[in-house]
Design an enzyme around this catalytic site. Structure first.
Site, mmCIF file in Angstrom:
data_model
loop_
_atom_site.group_PDB
_atom_site.id
_atom_site.type_symbol
_atom_site.label_atom_id
_atom_site.label_comp_id
_atom_site.label_asym_id
_atom_site.label_seq_id
_atom_site.Cartn_x
_atom_site.Cartn_y
_atom_site.Cartn_z
ATOM 1 N N GLY A 25 91.599 -38.302 37.541
ATOM 2 C CA GLY A 25 92.295 -38.565 38.603
ATOM 3 C C GLY A 25 93.379 -37.501 38.833
ATOM 4 N N ASP A 26 93.762 -36.874 37.922
ATOM 5 C CA ASP A 26 94.968 -35.998 37.928
ATOM 6 C C ASP A 26 94.223 -34.711 38.475
ATOM 7 O OD1 ASP A 26 97.311 -34.329 37.374
ATOM 8 O OD2 ASP A 26 96.043 -33.263 35.766
#
Length: 134
Positions: A25-26
């Site tokens: 997700g980063d």
């Protein structure tokens, strides 16, 4: 590249460790920010990079989560809650722990939506985030 990617159903994606979701997700969140700046800004790459760093830092991500929190459904809220409450072994000293936890939760949410091939919802939530620029 995405054409050959195997996505997970929501249940399997939701069962992954939240730090794994945050890991992917980063990258997803940063890519969305970079694309947003590329489309919105007519500036040098160096300046876009500096703006990207400002927007993806933990404090800004924590604020972004605050902006979308009330729009999350039950499964999304569950991912956020799990990620926010997970044990973080080495949080950076330069960031408040609460902000770091909320930033991790935002990243986990974006990782969950990405891995479950829910791009429409991912972009819907991203559009709700008010990106502050100088």
């Amino acid at each position: 590249m995405l054409k050959n990617m195997t996505f997970l159903d929501e249940k399997k994606a939701g069962q992954l460790p939240v730090l794994n979701l945050a890991y992917i997700g980063d990258a997803v969140y940063e890519l969305l920010i970079r694309e947003y700046l590329l489309k919105k800004e007519n500036v040098k790459v160096k300046n876009m990079h500096q703006k990207t760093v400002e927007i993806v830092r933990a404090e800004a991500q924590a604020k972004a989560l605050n902006e979308i929190d009330s729009h999350l459904d039950k499964s999304e809220s569950s991912i956020v809650r799990r990620a926010r409450n997970t044990k973080i072994n080495n949080p950076p000293k330069s960031v408040e722990l609460a902000d770091y936890r909320r930033a991790t939760a935002l990243e986990a949410l974006f990782g969950y939506l990405y891995l479950s091939n829910n791009f429409e919802r991912l972009l819907e939530l991203f559009d709700l985030i008010k990106i502050k620029q100088n």
